[in-house]
Design a protein around this motif. Structure first.
Motif, PDB file in Angstrom:
ATOM      1  N   TRP A 189      -8.780   0.292  -3.502  1.00 29.48           N
ATOM      2  CA  TRP A 189      -9.271   0.822  -2.224  1.00 29.48           C
ATOM      3  C   TRP A 189     -10.541   1.609  -2.465  1.00 29.48           C
ATOM      4  O   TRP A 189     -10.634   2.382  -3.427  1.00 29.48           O
ATOM      5  N   ASP A 232      -2.503   0.243  -4.268  1.00 27.76           N
ATOM      6  CA  ASP A 232      -1.763  -0.973  -3.916  1.00 27.76           C
ATOM      7  C   ASP A 232      -1.112  -1.512  -5.191  1.00 27.76           C
ATOM      8  O   ASP A 232      -1.787  -1.656  -6.217  1.00 27.76           O
ATOM      9  N   HIS A 266      -9.438  -2.409   1.396  1.00 31.24           N
ATOM     10  CA  HIS A 266      -8.614  -2.697   0.224  1.00 31.24           C
ATOM     11  C   HIS A 266      -9.037  -4.046  -0.351  1.00 31.24           C
ATOM     12  O   HIS A 266      -9.729  -4.831   0.308  1.00 31.24           O
ATOM     13  N   ASP A 269       0.861  -1.172   0.000  1.00 27.80           N
ATOM     14  CA  ASP A 269       0.000   0.000   0.000  1.00 27.80           C
ATOM     15  C   ASP A 269       0.902   1.228   0.000  1.00 27.80           C
ATOM     16  O   ASP A 269       1.491   1.568   1.016  1.00 27.80           O
TER      17      ASP A 269
END
Length: 304
Positions: A248, A265, A295, A192
């Motif tokens: 996300w 990510d 996520h 992330d």
């Protein structure tokens, strides 16, 4: 080889929402995890099934924490503190081990004990895999407007902290990439990064032009770490002209249902490894009430 990255937003919450089922069904060979948010003693028993665990929980209670899961015991593990929890599938101990001396780039010591970075050398492929949780950051002081922010204005402190991290981490990343190359290994940085790189990575990118995670200086930093000779954004290389696939979505409102998301990510791979990717995407759940986290896992199949 199937390799995934997943910000869990808490290992205990993710377990309740179906993480173990996802792990069994997708059968990744390697998984980079972020935001486990648990000391070693609080990790649910058997949650990682047949995988070896390398974990840096950090020292911030209930925050951060990065891990890498592998099917075979890793050949080596490195963290910024020089310690980690290393556990085989049938083990339950919570003791960390000393990994040896650590050489950190200038400026990185401030973040070393926060549980933000861990890397392993795979035993079954010439790859160094890293799991990163980059600070979320905030707005610079001149963009902070009281009454229009979810968090209290902080004079730009969170923004400045993130920019210090980016500056120091760029130097460390160059070092890790060169070290891997010297050992005959490819480097795969996953995690992330809390930055959406281009307008394809934010659904409402025009409205987000002055939002943390999409600031021009953050995106310029992202530009600086990518090139055809250093690191390649693997998912974007497979989906060059598409919006998303997002990773996300806010828990609030209908963001997930309407796919109003961000792609923050990533799999960032050295070019030779990036060229072996045959499939890449996001394991987006079919409905909001089936989400494991805010996520979604990012999964890439590499034909090694």
């Amino acid at each position: 080889m199937r390799i995934a990255t997943f910000n869990l937003n808490g290992i205990r919450a993710a377990q309740r929402r179906g993480f173990e089922q996802w792990l069994r069904e997708r059968r990744p060979d390697v998984v980079a995890l972020q935001e486990l948010r648990a000391p070693a003693s609080a990790i649910p028993p058997d949650v990682f099934g047949p995988y070896h665990l390398a974990y840096d929980a950090g020292t911030l209670a209930g925050r951060n924490g990065v891990a890498v899961l592998t099917r075979r015991a890793p050949a080596a593990v490195r963290t910024w503190t020089g310690t980690a929890l290393i556990r085989a599938p049938d083990e339950t101990h919570t003791d960390t081990v000393e990994l040896g001396p650590v050489s950190l780039a200038r400026g990185l010591r401030e973040f070393a004990d926060q549980g933000r970075y861990l890397e392993v050398d795979l035993a079954d492929a010439p790859i160094t895999v890293a799991s990163l949780y980059l600070p979320k950051g905030g707005l610079p002081a001149h963009l902070q407007k009281p009454g229009r922010m979810r968090e209290a204005p902080d004079g730009g402190a969170r923004y400045e902290r993130k920019m210090r991290f980016l500056d120091a981490f760029a130097r460390q990343l160059t070092r890790s990439r060169r070290d891997a190359r010297a050992q005959g290994r490819e480097l795969l940085l996953m995690g992330d990064l809390n930055i959406a790189h281009t307008h394809h990575d934010v659904r409402n990118w025009r409205r987000s032009a002055q939002a943390e995670g999409y600031l021009p200086e953050e995106r310029q930093w992202f530009d600086s770490i990518l090139s055809p000779r250093t690191l390649v954004d693997v998912v974007r290389s497979r989906h060059p002209d598409t919006d998303g696939p997002y990773t996300w979505w806010s828990w609030l409102g209908q963001s997930f249902t309407n796919d109003v998301g961000w792609r923050i990510d990533y799999h960032l791979a050295t070019p030779r490894l990036a060229r072996t990717a045959v499939a890449a995407g996001t394991d987006r759940e079919p409905a909001a009430d089936r989400r494991m986290s805010d996520h979604a896992p990012v999964v890439v199949d590499y034909d090694l």
